[in-house]
Design an enzyme around this catalytic site. Structure first.
Site, mmCIF file in Angstrom:
data_model
loop_
_atom_site.group_PDB
_atom_site.id
_atom_site.type_symbol
_atom_site.label_atom_id
_atom_site.label_comp_id
_atom_site.label_asym_id
_atom_site.label_seq_id
_atom_site.Cartn_x
_atom_site.Cartn_y
_atom_site.Cartn_z
ATOM 1 C CG ASP A 34 -10.151 -5.791 0.298
ATOM 2 O OD1 ASP A 34 -9.648 -4.906 -0.400
ATOM 3 O OD2 ASP A 34 -9.521 -6.488 1.107
ATOM 4 C CE LYS A 84 -13.610 1.250 0.617
ATOM 5 N NZ LYS A 84 -13.389 -0.103 1.104
ATOM 6 N N GLY A 139 -6.913 -0.760 -2.738
ATOM 7 C CA GLY A 139 -6.933 -1.343 -4.070
ATOM 8 C C GLY A 139 -8.376 -1.416 -4.518
ATOM 9 C CG HIS A 140 -10.789 1.547 -4.284
ATOM 10 N ND1 HIS A 140 -10.971 2.868 -3.975
ATOM 11 C CD2 HIS A 140 -10.746 0.886 -3.113
ATOM 12 C CE1 HIS A 140 -11.024 2.991 -2.646
ATOM 13 N NE2 HIS A 140 -10.894 1.808 -2.109
ATOM 14 C CD GLN A 189 -7.242 2.021 3.685
ATOM 15 O OE1 GLN A 189 -7.472 3.135 4.108
ATOM 16 N NE2 GLN A 189 -6.525 1.839 2.590
HETATM 17 P P1 IMP Z 1 -1.379 -0.803 6.034
HETATM 18 O O1 IMP Z 1 -2.535 0.082 5.764
HETATM 19 O O2 IMP Z 1 -0.587 -1.137 4.799
HETATM 20 O O3 IMP Z 1 -0.519 -0.302 7.156
HETATM 21 O O4 IMP Z 1 -1.946 -2.211 6.529
HETATM 22 C C1 IMP Z 1 -2.603 -2.381 7.783
HETATM 23 C C2 IMP Z 1 -3.697 -3.415 7.678
HETATM 24 O O5 IMP Z 1 -4.758 -2.898 6.893
HETATM 25 C C3 IMP Z 1 -3.271 -4.718 7.003
HETATM 26 O O6 IMP Z 1 -3.979 -5.779 7.611
HETATM 27 C C4 IMP Z 1 -3.737 -4.545 5.572
HETATM 28 O O7 IMP Z 1 -3.970 -5.772 4.939
HETATM 29 C C5 IMP Z 1 -5.022 -3.762 5.793
HETATM 30 N N1 IMP Z 1 -5.396 -2.908 4.654
HETATM 31 C C6 IMP Z 1 -4.889 -1.708 4.324
HETATM 32 N N2 IMP Z 1 -5.516 -1.200 3.255
HETATM 33 C C7 IMP Z 1 -6.452 -2.086 2.898
HETATM 34 C C8 IMP Z 1 -7.460 -2.110 1.871
HETATM 35 O O8 IMP Z 1 -7.616 -1.185 1.079
HETATM 36 N N3 IMP Z 1 -8.234 -3.214 1.849
HETATM 37 C C9 IMP Z 1 -8.110 -4.225 2.738
HETATM 38 N N4 IMP Z 1 -7.209 -4.244 3.706
HETATM 39 C C10 IMP Z 1 -6.381 -3.184 3.788
#
Ligand code: IMP
Length: 399
Positions: free
Chosen positions: A12, A15, A39-40, A211
């Site tokens: 977040d 990017k 989520g971009h 991420q």
């Molecule tokens: P997962 O990727 O859904 O397994 O989530 C694992 C952790 O990564 C959690 O704390 C999510 O909130 C975080 N996370 C996954 N993708 C994103 C992203 O694109 N932005 C921010 N946090 C993310």
């Protein structure tokens, strides 16, 4: 020139906006890790686009590549492309034949598992899909084209997970996935070959990170991480490219820090200040809508992201959110027990930030703002090239 744009914090960082801004200079925008957990958010002429799987650069008419290192939910991808089409955008996308597929079984498993271990995942089936991949029972895009084999694979996953999925459900899921795959069949390529040929013929690539550095499965705040190598090292395995094809790495950091989900966050703020920053910065997750945790800028994290990714230049985002504060704390090091640390150690929850206090600013012309940038550059060893002070493309300074 091939450039990577990487998140330096917990995701977040903005990017999406930076990739959209830079995309004009590249032919291809390629993603290599994660899936619809990302989520971009890109704002264009006041219209907000929330992209989860489609690389952000497609809004600029570029080819979007989804690499083998991603985990792809075709239902989400289809919906996203339909939404773009409603806005008159019909991007060319290329999907790796070797990318693993998120199925309803994976999403269900994500929800079940996270009830037990509480990482606060996005429930998009990401972890379980990487799990079936390394367990060697996963389903790749290419596997969706043979329905009988697909059914066998779904049954195998259901057996491994003791899910006892009924035959009619296997039938339904396999039909759904097969028909989605058929819709996308003209987009499926052996991307490792397709991309290298494109590069050889003179095309340039922007690698879009998803991420952030601290969510990397190896170097993030394990176990509170996602399940892939989000750092630049993931580009090579996630697209099938040799490292020499990456020329430059740009990091993206907010002017402060946010995190969604559980896990250590040394500079986290609570109370009124946190609420103010959250509201001013609209800090709610783009994928799940969850309120983001907020805190001050953490330079040990930026230093670590720089070291891991090979970052030379930085885009600093959301500087407008800090504007108007009298004084801005910035974490320069950590105190971890009796030790002082310059980088986040593997047990970050044992560390307290050591702050320095910088003067706030009222406009981007203020000397204090310049000093904030210089302070980051000096302490992290990078050049800040881009400053973003709003969601629109125009609200961007190139230094
Ligand atoms: P997962 O990727 O859904 O397994 O989530 C694992 C952790 O990564 C959690 O704390 C999510 O909130 C975080 N996370 C996954 N993708 C994103 C992203 O694109 N932005 C921010 N946090 C993310």
């Amino acid at each position: 020139m091939n450039l990577a744009v990487m998140g330096m914090q917990f995701g977040d960082e903005g990017k999406g906006k930076i990739v959209d801004y830079l995309a004009e200079r590249f032919d291809i925008i390629a993603r290599y890790c994660g899936g619809s957990n990302a989520g971009h958010t890109v704002v264009w002429h006041g219209k907000k686009f929330k992209l989860h799987l489609v690389p952000s650069g497609v809004l600029r008419g570029k080819i979007g590549v989804l690499g083998n290192g991603m985990v792809i939910d075709l239902e989400v991808l289809k919906k996203e492309l339909e939404e773009l089409k409603d806005e008159g955008i019909e991007p060319r996308i290329v999907i790796s034949s070797r990318a693993h597929v998120v199925t309803p079984l994976h999403r269900e498993m994500d929800a079940l598992e996270d009830k037990i271990r509480n990482i606060g995942t996005t429930k998009r089936g990401i972890g379980p899909t990487y799990e079936t991949k390394v367990k060697r029972i996963g389903i790749r895009i290419i596997d969706l084209f043979n329905r009988e084999e697909l059914k066998k694979k779904l049954r195998l996953i259901s057996r491994f997970w003791n899910m006892d999925v009924r035959d009619d459900e296997i039938e339904r899921v396999s039909r759904m996935l097969h028909s989605l795959a058929m819709e996308f069949r003209n987009s499926v390529e052996d991307v490792e070959i397709w991309l290298q040929k494109a590069i050889s013929s003179g095309k340039s690539v922007l690698f879009e990170g998803a991420q952030g550095a601290m969510l990397d499965v190896d170097f993030g705040t394990y176990p509170f991480v996602t399940s892939s190598n989000t750092n630049s090292l993931g580009i090579f395995s996630g697209l099938g490219l040799p490292p020499k094809l990456l020329d430059k790495v740009m990091g993206v950091s907010k002017a402060y820090t946010t995190r969604v989900g559980e896990g250590p966050f040394p500079t986290e703020l609570k109370g009124k200040m946190a609420e103010e920053l959250r509201e001013k910065g609209h800090e709610y997750g783009a994928t799940t809508g969850r309120p983001r945790r907020v805190g001050w800028l953490d330079l040990p994290i930026l230093r670590y992201a720089t070291l891991l990714n090979g970052i030379e230049e930085v885009a600093l985002t959301k500087v407008d959110v800090l504007q108007g504060l009298k004084e801005i704390p910035v974490a320069v090091k950590y105190r971890c027990g009796n030790e002082i640390k310059e980088y986040p150690p593997p047990l970050l929850n044992k560390c307290e930030p050591i702050y320095e206090y910088l003067d706030g600013w009222d406009s981007l012309e203020d000397e204090a703002f310049k000093r904030y940038l210089e302070f980051i550059e000096k302490n992290v060893g990078v050049k800040i090239r881009i400053v973003s002070y709003g969601a629109e493309r125009e609200e961007t300074l190139e230094l």
